[in-house]
Each structure stands twice: as C-alpha cells, then as structure tokens.
Design a protein around this motif. Structure first.
Motif, short mmCIF file in Angstrom:
data_model
loop_
_atom_site.label_atom_id
_atom_site.label_comp_id
_atom_site.label_asym_id
_atom_site.label_seq_id
_atom_site.Cartn_x
_atom_site.Cartn_y
_atom_site.Cartn_z
N ILE A 285 0.85 -1.21 0.00
CA ILE A 285 0.00 0.00 0.00
C ILE A 285 0.88 1.25 0.00
CG2 ILE A 285 -1.57 1.36 1.48
CD1 ILE A 285 -3.07 -0.80 0.04
N ALA A 286 1.97 1.19 0.75
CA ALA A 286 2.86 2.35 0.82
C ALA A 286 3.44 2.67 -0.56
CB ALA A 286 3.99 2.09 1.82
N ARG A 287 3.76 1.61 -1.29
CA ARG A 287 4.27 1.84 -2.65
C ARG A 287 3.21 2.51 -3.51
NH1 ARG A 287 6.42 -3.19 -2.27
NH2 ARG A 287 4.70 -4.04 -3.48
N GLY A 288 1.96 2.09 -3.31
CA GLY A 288 0.86 2.74 -4.03
C GLY A 288 0.79 4.22 -3.67
N CYS A 289 1.06 4.54 -2.42
CA CYS A 289 1.02 5.95 -1.98
C CYS A 289 2.12 6.76 -2.65
CB CYS A 289 1.18 6.05 -0.46
SG CYS A 289 -0.17 5.27 0.43
N VAL A 290 3.25 6.10 -2.91
CA VAL A 290 4.36 6.80 -3.57
C VAL A 290 3.90 7.38 -4.89
CG1 VAL A 290 6.61 6.45 -4.67
CG2 VAL A 290 6.15 5.44 -2.43
N ARG A 291 3.03 6.66 -5.57
CA ARG A 291 2.52 7.12 -6.88
C ARG A 291 1.76 8.42 -6.77
NH1 ARG A 291 2.67 1.87 -8.03
NH2 ARG A 291 3.42 1.49 -10.14
N THR A 292 0.99 8.57 -5.72
CA THR A 292 -0.03 9.62 -5.72
C THR A 292 0.21 10.75 -4.71
OG1 THR A 292 -1.28 8.26 -4.18
CG2 THR A 292 -1.84 8.07 -6.52
N MET A 293 1.07 10.52 -3.76
CA MET A 293 1.17 11.48 -2.65
C MET A 293 1.68 12.85 -3.10
SD MET A 293 2.69 10.48 0.97
CE MET A 293 2.57 11.70 2.24
N GLN A 294 1.00 13.89 -2.62
CA GLN A 294 1.37 15.25 -2.97
C GLN A 294 2.31 15.83 -1.91
OE1 GLN A 294 -0.05 16.73 -5.88
NE2 GLN A 294 -0.66 14.60 -6.13
N GLY A 295 2.99 16.90 -2.25
CA GLY A 295 3.79 17.60 -1.25
C GLY A 295 5.19 17.93 -1.75
N GLU A 296 5.78 18.93 -1.09
CA GLU A 296 7.10 19.39 -1.49
C GLU A 296 8.17 18.35 -1.12
OE1 GLU A 296 9.42 23.45 -0.63
OE2 GLU A 296 7.24 23.57 -0.44
N ASP A 297 9.14 18.17 -1.98
CA ASP A 297 10.28 17.27 -1.74
C ASP A 297 9.88 15.81 -1.51
OD1 ASP A 297 11.84 19.51 -1.92
OD2 ASP A 297 11.91 19.85 0.26
N VAL A 298 8.63 15.49 -1.75
CA VAL A 298 8.18 14.11 -1.50
C VAL A 298 8.94 13.14 -2.39
CG1 VAL A 298 6.20 12.56 -1.72
CG2 VAL A 298 5.91 14.79 -0.67
N THR A 299 9.09 13.52 -3.66
CA THR A 299 9.76 12.62 -4.60
C THR A 299 11.18 12.32 -4.14
OG1 THR A 299 8.43 13.55 -6.36
CG2 THR A 299 10.36 12.31 -7.04
N GLU A 300 11.91 13.37 -3.79
CA GLU A 300 13.30 13.17 -3.37
C GLU A 300 13.36 12.23 -2.15
OE1 GLU A 300 11.99 15.98 -4.22
OE2 GLU A 300 13.42 17.42 -5.04
N LEU A 301 12.43 12.44 -1.23
CA LEU A 301 12.44 11.61 -0.02
C LEU A 301 12.21 10.14 -0.38
CD1 LEU A 301 10.48 13.98 2.37
CD2 LEU A 301 12.79 13.13 2.75
N PHE A 302 11.22 9.91 -1.26
CA PHE A 302 10.97 8.52 -1.65
C PHE A 302 12.15 7.96 -2.43
CE2 PHE A 302 6.19 9.50 -1.53
CZ PHE A 302 6.07 8.96 -0.27
N ALA A 303 12.71 8.78 -3.32
CA ALA A 303 13.83 8.30 -4.16
C ALA A 303 15.02 7.93 -3.29
CB ALA A 303 14.20 9.37 -5.17
N SER A 304 15.21 8.67 -2.20
CA SER A 304 16.37 8.39 -1.34
C SER A 304 16.24 7.02 -0.66
CB SER A 304 16.53 9.50 -0.29
OG SER A 304 15.43 9.45 0.59
N GLU A 305 15.04 6.46 -0.67
CA GLU A 305 14.83 5.13 -0.08
C GLU A 305 15.32 4.01 -1.00
OE1 GLU A 305 13.36 4.28 3.03
OE2 GLU A 305 13.94 6.38 3.27
#
Lengths: 699, 440
Positions: A285-305
C-alpha cells in the motif's frame, strides 16, 4: 367588532368557495374511479398470476408524473390497500412506494416494519422516503423489533444518515446481540459526527473483540466524512491512531493510505517507514502511496529510499516513482540503470523514459548499445521513443549521426516512432548513407514524416538510386508523400518533370510506378502513353501500373489494351484490371458507356476463362441491359454457373428500379438452373421483388 | 447462506490479515517482459465467485497466465461449482481446488490474494465490498452495481483500503475499441460532438411460475440482497437480466460497456452527462419489466451528446449488424467499432494506422490484455485501466438513463453531488434497501 365579525364570515365564505373550486378542479383532473379500479386489481395478486394489473399500475404511476394531486391520491390509495393486500400485492405496493412514498404513506408502511414476513418490503417502501416521519417510524420500530429486524432497520437508519438515532444505536452497540451491534457500528460510521465517533472509540476500546473490525471500518469511514467536510486535521488524528503497530495490517494500510491522500503532517515519514514494514500488505500500500502522494520534496524523499532496498522492492519502487512523473527522482533512478540486477536496470531504463528529457538521450543510447539482453535494449529504445520535452528529437538526431550502422537504423526508427517531423532534413541525408539498411529505414521514416515540400528531394533521391531494392522503398515514400499534396492535379508534377528528363529505362520504370501510386489524371495520361512505348520494360511497367489502378479512371485504358495487345500476359492483366475496376464507383461514366465496354470485352473474350472474368465484372453493373448481355451464356453449360451468379447479382441490384425485367430474368434462370444453392439465391431475389411490389401497393 | 457465515468471515479475515499478509511481494511480469515459469511464492492466488458462462471464461483466461493460481471456486449452484472445480483441477493436474457455496468462506481464506466476481448483477457490489474488507483485490464483472449507491460504496471502499479493482469492461483493453477511443482522444475526429452507443433492447417473457428449488442450489444465497421471489429455472438462468429488481436490463448490461467507452473517448471518465431525455416501451404482460424498446439522449455539460440506441439505422450506423457497437463522431470525422471486430471511419485515412487483426469479442486473445492489466496492477499497485471510480461513473450513466426512462420524463444529474437536480422522486432511485442481513 360587528364589522370584523362580518369580515370574518366573508373571508370564510370566500375560503369555502375556493376550497370547493379547488376540489372540483382536482377531482376533474383525473378519474378516481378508474384509478381505484386499477389499484384494487393488485390487492389479490399472487406470484405466478398474470402481471397485467401490476403493469397497469406501474404505467398509471408513470402517467401521474406531472400531476402531483393524482400522484398523492395514488399514494394514499396504495397505503390504504396495503393492509388488506396479499403478500405479493403488499410487496408490489411497497416497491411503488419506494419512489413515490411521502409522509402520507408512512403510517401504513410502519405497521409492516415489525412483522417478520413484511419487514423487508416495508423497508423497501420507507428506506428512501425523505420525510422526517419515515425516520421517526424507523426509530420507533427499532425498540419493538426482533434482533433480526433490528439489523434491517439499523441498516436503513445508517443509509439515511439519521443523526437522531445515534443515541439509540449507541445503546445497541454495547447491549445488543453481536450482529445487531455490528450493524449499529456500521450505521454509526455512515452517520458520522462527534456523537458517533465517541461511541466508535468506546466500541474499539471496550467492545466485543468480534466487533473490532466493524467498529474500526466505521471509524475509518468517519475519517473519510471528516476529510469530505474539509476537516483534514481531525481526520489525520484518526488515521495516525489507526496506523499504529497494534492494528491489523489491513487497517494500518487503510490508515496510511488515508494519511497519504490527505497529506497530513508527518505523512511522508509514515509512508517511508511503511515501505519497510514487516507486513507485505502495508509495504505494498505504501508503494501505491508513492505514486499519488502530494507535497514538497516528497519525490526526493521517496527516491532516497531506493538504494537500501532489495532488488524486487527496487523494481516496484522505481515503477511507482516513474508513475509520479516527477523528474526529481531521475538522478537516483538513472544510477540504478547501472545496477548489477538486470530487472532493476530494465525498470530504471523504463522509468527514465517517463521522467527524462533531452539530456537523457545519451544515457539511453549508451544503455541500448551496451545492453545485456534484448529486453534491456528494448526498454532503452522504448524510453527513447517516450521521452518528452524540448530538444529530444534533435538530441536523437545528433546521437543517430554519431552512431554506427546498426544503431543508426534503430535511432531512425526511434525518430519515426516519435513522429519527429523536424528530422526530415537529417533523414534525407541518411537516405544516401552507404549502408543499405540505414537507407531503407530512412526512406521508411521519410514516407511517414516528410511533407509536400520534400517531394522534389525524394524524387531526386529516387532517381539517384543505384539498385531496384533501394528504389522500391524510395518509391513507396515518394508515393505516400506526393499524396499529401493538397491539390490533386499537382501531385505528380515533380515525378513528371523527372520522367521527362530521364533516359535510363530502369529509372523511367521506377518513376512510372510512382505515378501509378499517385494515380491522378496527369499520371494516367502519362502511363497510358507509356503503355504504347516500344521498350518492352517500359510498356510492361505501364500496363502493370494500369492494372493496379486504384480508381475507375483507368477502366477504358485497360479495355483498349485488352482489345489491342498481342501480349498474352498484358491481355490477361488488362482484363483482370478492367473487371476489378468495374466494381468501383464509376466517376460519372454513363451506364450506356459501361455496357458498351462490357459488350466489347465479351466479344473479344476468346476463352472460357476470359468469358468467366467478363461475367464476374458484369455482375457489378446494376442495369437491366447487363442482364441481356449475360442471358445467352446461361445456355452454355461450362459457364452457366458464372452467368447465373452474374444474373442474380444484377437482378438483385435492380429490384427497386426495374423489377419487371429482374423477375423475367430470374424466372428464365430458374427454368435452366439445377444448382440448388443458386436456385435459392434466385428465389430470394424473386421474394424481394414480390416484397417490393407489396410495399408499393401499401396505402 | 447465513448471517453467521458473513460474521465468521469478518472475524476470520480480520484475524488472518493480522498474521499473514495477502499481498504478494512480486514484481509485474510486464517488467520482466513476459510470464514464463513463475515460482509459487510469486504467483497471485485467486478464487472465483459466480462461475457461470462469463465467470468460467474469465477464470480460464486468468489461468492461462503463469503467475496465477486458482485455489477456490464458489457458486450457489452445486453443478456449476463442481464443474468449475473440475476445470481448475484439470488445469493444474491435482484435486486441490476447494468449492464453496458461500463466498464469505472463500474470502476468509488468508492464502487468497485476489478474487474474480462474476455473479449476477445483484451481487457485484457486495462481493466487491466484502472482498475489499478482506484485503483481496478484485476483478469484478460488469455492471459493477445495481444502483448508484452501490457503485459509490464500492468506489469508496476500494479507495479506503487501497484495493486494486478492475471492472470487467474488457473492451477498454481490446485493440479495436482502444483504436476508436484513441482516435477520439487524440483529436483525430476534431471536436467531439456525439457519442453513439448501441445497447440493444431488453426481452420479454411469459409469466414465470414458481418451481421447486433444485437440490444443491442455495437459492437464498443466489438471491442475496435482492427481493425474494419464488424459484423459477428460467428466471435463474436468464430472465433475471430483464427484471428491474435484479438487473437494469440492456441499458446496464451493454450500456456499461458502450457508455464506458464513450466516457473514455470523451475523456470524461470522472464525470458524466448532466441532462437526460428518453423514451421507452415496457412489456405489457409477463414477468419482465425492463424496456423492450428505448432511446436515450444524454448531454454533457459541454454540449457533447451521448445517445443510447436499441436498434441501428443506416443513417447513423455504418454496419447494421446486431453486435455491441459504438461510434464516436466529431467535427472532422467519425470512427465505428463493434464486437465483431468491424472497424470503419470517415475519413478512411483514419484507418491507415490501424495495427490489429480483426477479432471477435469472444476470442480469448482479445481478453487477455484486460486480465493481464489487472494482474500487473495487483503486483505494482498502480491503478487498473477500469478502476472502481471510473466504472462507477460509467455505470451511473446507465442507472440515470434507466431512472429517466422509468420516470418517463427528462432528468438532470449533478455528477459532483451525485444527486438529481431538484428531483426527489429520482433521488429515491439512487439506492434500494437490501434484504437482510446484507448491507452496503
């Protein structure tokens, strides 16, 4: 005082007159006796009986659409009949009250609510009734009903979002039977509000453990209601509570998703933590959230994982980040394009196609060139096709120009797939490349991408070609691009100019083939002339081009060749072409001319095979005279079947215009025809003739 | 069927979810470029609910995927479930498939990742809701709901639990229909004006007399949340599709395909038309009560029209066959597709870039894309091509059209509020109470 009393009497009198007048108007608007009679017929209805009385009432209700008084009367009468109706009649009445019910019918329906046999149908009748009386009837029935019926009523109170029932439902959560309590928490979830939430919190804390899932599901629903009402902070509190480790995985998953959707404070941290959860469902489910979640710097945070994950997790997370479409993840993902795991590399290459830009072209070309497998290479090439943004086409052109032959062809294909119209000049240059594959791919791309302004260049290239294999691809491109010229008369200009200046036979033939593909009037004239040239190759090319002509304009020319040539091959080609073109739209050629051509062709036919061919062409000539040409051949056994097929088709096409002649022809046919299948077809035409005559005689 | 079973299911599934997680930790086969041999740990374990003709077809198609393993089947009819079990067992060469008459027992199994629901219309929403609550992903046959309220509940619950949901509107994934949709969406038809939807008319029947319930048939479960009616074999096998208590007739049966494609073509998948007018003729006798003749014209807020037909006329339809068909018409051309794989367009040049073979809707190869998309999304957790919210919007068009016809007058629909505009009679038809013990 006396005066006011007189006034009052006066007002009363007027009111009485008004009421009387209104009543008359009302009763005059519809026939109550007729309505009563229709309604009475449903009282004794039982399953398996004729449904006509029910259908009549359904129609009656539909007809009362715009007559509120009549509708009201029907509702009142249905309510009156409810008590005395048999069970199926009751059920039918309730289904009507489902959508016409108002406060008027509530008392009658309410009596059925607590009876085991009628409760379901009563709920049907009252469930959508928006009147406060309906809500009250349901609440009143709650206390009198058996647990089974209580569940039913509770469901309705929930569906109605009946806020007045919260307290009563709360009692049932803790005191009712299990299933009643479960229904009650579910209803409270639908109703929402602080009162419901308090009960649900208590139910989760103190209630029956069996009730936990239902209560939590209801609690989640309350959170959704809060979000819908703009109270995201309050909702976040609930989601955070339910995202705790002690909850079931499905609840935690839902809560994490709720948090991600609402973008509550700390949501990113929770989703990132969930990516590493021990429960697969939560991670998923968390991976599904990665697709849709809004917010600043969210992408970078997920990518760093990404770097710390297993290969399988990396593949999934890369896919999710690619779907986000945020280039902020590009650098990390591109790095994984060098991973030791081929699946990770492929996923990264796919993702670069979604996230990259012109600067990614070099990386992808390099990856394609050094790919460890065909799948990996396909991923890189596919991404080159997908890349979006300014300058990508130019970057691909540059890479193509710097590549060796096999990759050069593949990059031309990429330009073609990208529909890179700006690459035409570069592609024209590639059409002269020493490598034959590159040349052929370039022409293929030019056929799709070049425009009318490029026709002269294409023809020039075509003329320069050294062998027929290359030339065929160039011819296809020249034809396609020439056809894009808006003015049909000008489409062949560049080719005709080149043809006039050309001496080499092979090139002349090539240009004639292009003219055949362009197929406008000027091309036709030139090719007809060429068909009479002494050079056998030129003549042959011209005849073949005419035989393939795409419209009926070449019909006459083909007939002339058929009638005049001594070359057996050309004779057959011309006849086949002629017959084929007879089936195409005639371009305003008079029917008499067509018939004359057919007669001439038939006269010239000197073999059974040729006669059969002419007959198959005649079949497409929808005129009674065509039947006259065909008729004599019905007497010749070896071509009778072909003649019959032609006659049937011609007759079928003139049923409406010349039915008399069609009928005579079919009767004659039936007199000589043995073949059962053909006889059936002829009889079918006769049937159509008969039908058409009957239509004419209809009043 | 019993309410006990439903409750047991909730307890069991909740407990199971706490311990063993249902979602497979696997990567999409599309990423690997094909299925091939898939280790058991990476397979999607499925169960099938409602295995008549369509359900069996779906199940057999799913089983062609190497990364799927069917382990359970469920049907209220003993003969159907036994036949389905035999098909599964034969496919895997063992006797491992379990047959259930109660879908709640199937959903309570913690080894099942996803379910196929191919029941009658009356069960689509509830099986989806219960599956979502059990943590299962869902491939559900169309129409996804019997009422607008049911569709909303499914869309909400799949959103709540992050459930992967694919509606069985498989034409979305068929290349012929996708070609037409793409032509419309990419502006090749110019500005879209009219979306034509051929839904065919309903059927009528005589009176269906009560008959004894066959042995091994759980009729109560079969009826589920819909009103009780005595058993009749013709009703159970076929005519339920033409009675409003159990179906929406052809408007929902074919309409949810055609109107769904129209929604897709019009790029209006998250909304719907706002004005509806139409006429219908209903059977004058017998059991059936859905339209036997109909014509509905709906209009989107931007003026695009969606027209539903029960018959074809040559002025509109380039092919007069009786196959499910759509035609999208814009300022600069039109495109037509039907279930026989026939495609036509004006101008004809639109057909030049067609890159697919003519296939009948029944060809297995024509279905696999839709099933594959579901399986890939189960793994990747991406949204399917026919998620619940999208399917709900398309199906809503069918329900609103039916409401318009049943009321016998024009209706206005507010897609944001999902209510009719100032129309309390119509609003009441948004939902219908369910029979005990079922609830949304």
């Amino acid at each position: 005082m006396r005066n006011s009393g007189r006034k009052l009497r006066y007002v009363r009198l007027i009111a009485s007159y008004l009421i009387l007048a209104l009543s008359c108007a009302v009763f005059a608007a519809f026939d109550t006796a007729q309505i009563d009679s229709k309604l009475a017929a449903i009282v004794n209805y039982e399953r398996g009986m004729n449904r006509q009385p029910l259908i009549a009432v359904e129609q009656l209700i539909r007809d009362s659409q715009n007559q509120p008084e009549q509708r009201k009367y029907i509702e009142r009468r249905l309510a009156d009949l409810l008590d005395g109706a048999k069970l199926e009649g009751k059920s039918f009445i309730c289904k009507q009250l489902w959508f016409i019910g108002t406060a008027e019918s509530v008392p009658a329906v309410a009596k059925l609510l607590t009876d085991e046999e009628t409760a379901d149908m009563a709920c049907y009748a009252i469930g959508q009734n928006p009147s406060p009386e309906a809500g009250k009837a349901l609440r009143d029935a709650l206390g009198k009903a058996s647990p089974k019926l209580q569940m039913r009523i509770i469901n309705l109170l929930g569906d109605r979002r009946d806020i007045l029932s919260v307290e009563e439902l709360g009692k049932l959560v803790f005191d009712g039977e299990n299933q009643v309590a479960e229904a009650a928490v579910s209803a409270l979830g639908k109703i929402g509000g602080s009162g419901s939430m308090e009960i649900l919190i208590r139910a989760r804390a103190e209630g029956d453990s069996d009730l936990l899932f239902a209560a939590t599901d209801a609690y989640l629903r309350c959170a959704e209601n809060l979000v819908a009402g703009g109270k995201t902070e309050q909702a976040s509190v609930i989601y955070k509570e339910l995202a705790g480790k002690d909850e079931a995985a499905i609840i935690r998953s839902a809560a994490i998703k709720g948090l991600a959707d609402t973008g509550g404070q700390g949501a990113v941290t929770i989703v990132i933590a969930a990516l590493q959860d021990r429960a697969r469902m939560v991670r998923s489910i968390a991976r599904g959230c990665v697709r849709t979640m809004q917010g600043e710097d969210v992408t970078e945070l997920f990518a760093s994982e990404l770097p710390g994950k297993s290969s399988a997790e990396q593949v999934l997370l890369i896919g999710a980040l690619a779907d986000r479409g945020d280039p902020a993840a590009l650098t990390v993902i591109a790095e994984l394009g060098k991973s030791e795991d081929s699946e990770v590399r492929k996923a990264a290459l796919h993702a670069v196609g979604k996230l990259g830009d012109a600067s990614s072209v070099g990386f992808l070309v390099q990856a394609a060139a050094g790919a460890g497998s065909s799948e990996e290479k396909a991923a890189a090439m596919n991404s080159l096709t997908q890349l979006d943004g300014d300058g990508v086409d130019d970057a691909v052109v540059k890479s193509m120009q710097n590549s060796q032959a096999p990759m050069r062809s593949e990059l031309i294909q990429v330009l073609l797939d990208r529909n890179a119209a700006g690459a035409v000049q570069a592609l024209l240059a590639e059409a002269e490349n020493p490598d034959s594959n590159v040349r052929r791919t370039a022409f293929k791309a030019l056929g799709r991408l070049a425009g009318p302004d490029d026709v002269t260049s294409l023809v020039k290239l075509l003329v320069q070609m050294q062998n027929d294999t290359d030339r065929r691809e160039a011819e296809r491109a020249a034809i396609t691009v020439s056809r894009r010229i808006g003015d049909e008369d000008r489409r062949a200009d560049a080719v005709l100019t080149a043809l006039r200046a050309e001496e080499r036979v092979s090139v002349k033939c090539s240009l004639l083939r292009v003219l055949g593909g362009i197929a406008n009037g000027r091309a036709l004239e030139t090719i007809v002339d060429a068909s009479k040239e002494p050079d056998p190759a030129v003549q042959d090319t011209a005849v073949r081009a005419l035989a393939k002509w795409p419209n009926a304009a070449a019909t006459e020319a083909l007939l002339d060749i058929y009638l005049q040539t001594d070359n057996r091959t050309h004779r057959l080609l011309a006849l086949r072409g002629f017959v084929r073109l007879l089936a195409l739209p005639t371009q305003n050629r008079p029917m008499q001319k067509t018939l004359k051509m057919c007669r001439r062709a038939m006269d010239r036919a000197d073999s059974t095979a040729e006669k059969k061919l002419v007959l198959s062409g005649l079949a497409n000539v929808g005129d009674a005279e065509a039947l006259i040409i065909v008729e004599p051949f019905l007497q010749t056994e070896e071509i009778r079947a072909e003649a019959a097929i032609a006659a049937i088709k011609i007759a079928g096409s003139i049923v409406q215009t010349d039915s008399g002649k069609a009928e005579i022809a079919m009767n004659k046919l039936l007199a000589v025809l043995q073949d059962e299948n053909l006889r059936r077809q002829a009889e079918e035409v006769l049937r159509q003739i008969k039908e058409s005559k009957a239509d004419i005689h209809k009043p | 069927m019993s309410s006990i079973s439903r409750r047991d299911f909730l307890k069991q599934s909740s407990a199971a979810l706490t311990t063993a997680m249902a979602v497979p930790c696997i990567v999409p086969s599309s990423v690997f470029g094909g299925s091939g041999s898939v280790p058991p740990s990476e397979r999607i374990v499925m169960g099938g609910i409602g295995l008549g003709g369509q359900g069996t077809r779906d199940m057999q198609n799913f089983m062609t995927a190497a990364d799927v393993q069917f382990v359970a089947v469920c049907d209220a009819a003993a003969d159907r479930r036994n036949k389905a079990k035999d098909i599964v067992d034969k496919n895997y060469g063992n006797k491992d498939c379990t047959a259930y008459s109660d879908f709640c027992k199937l959903l309570a199994r913690d080894d099942i990742d996803a379910v196929l629901s191919a029941t009658g219309d009356r069960w689509h929403a509830l099986t989806s809701i219960y599956a979502a609550k059990a943590g299962k992903d869902i491939y559900c046959e169309k129409p996804m709901s019997l009422t607008i309220a049911e569709g909303r509940a499914v869309a909400d619950i799949t959103k709540r639990y992050g459930t992967i949901y694919q509606c069985g509107t498989q034409r979305r994934s068929m290349r012929s229909f996708a070609f037409a949709v793409n032509a419309a969406r990419t502006g090749k038809l110019g500005k879209l004006r009219t979306l034509h939807s051929y839904v065919r008319a309903g059927q009528s029947s005589g009176v269906l007399k009560p008959e004894p319930v066959p042995e091994g048939f759980d009729y109560e479960m079969w009826l589920g949340p819909t009103p009780f009616i005595p058993y009749n074999s013709s009703f159970v096998s076929h005519f339920w599709k033409f009675h409003f208590d159990y179906s929406g007739g052809m408007i929902t049966d074919w309409g949810c395909h055609c109107n769904d494609l129209a929604q897709m073509a019009n790029d209006s998948e998250m909304t719907s038309p706002v004005e509806y007018e139409g006429t219908a003729e209903y059977p004058k006798s017998g059991f059936c009560n859905v339209p036997i003749a109909l014509h509905v014209e709906a209009e989107y807020a931007d003026g695009v029209k969606l027209i539903m037909y029960d018959k074809k006329t040559p002025d509109i339809w380039p092919n007069m066959n009786t196959q499910l068909s759509v035609k999208f018409e814009g300022d600069e051309g039109w495109v037509y597709v039907d279930d026989g794989g026939n495609v036509d367009a004006n101008p004809k040049s639109l057909l030049e870039k067609r890159k697919f073979e003519k296939q009948q809707w029944t060809d297995a190869a024509n279905w696999q894309g839709h099933h594959r998309n579901f399986l890939d999304c189960v793994k990747s957790r991406a949204q399917t091509i026919a998620p619940a919210e999208v399917a709900h919007r398309s199906t809503t068009i069918c329900h609103v059209a039916n409401t318009c016809l049943r009321l016998g007058r024009n209706v206005s629909w507010n897609p944001q509020a999902e209510r009719f505009v100032n129309d309390s009679d119509a609003d009441k038809m948004i939902s219908r109470p369910m029979r005990r013990p079922w609830r949304l």
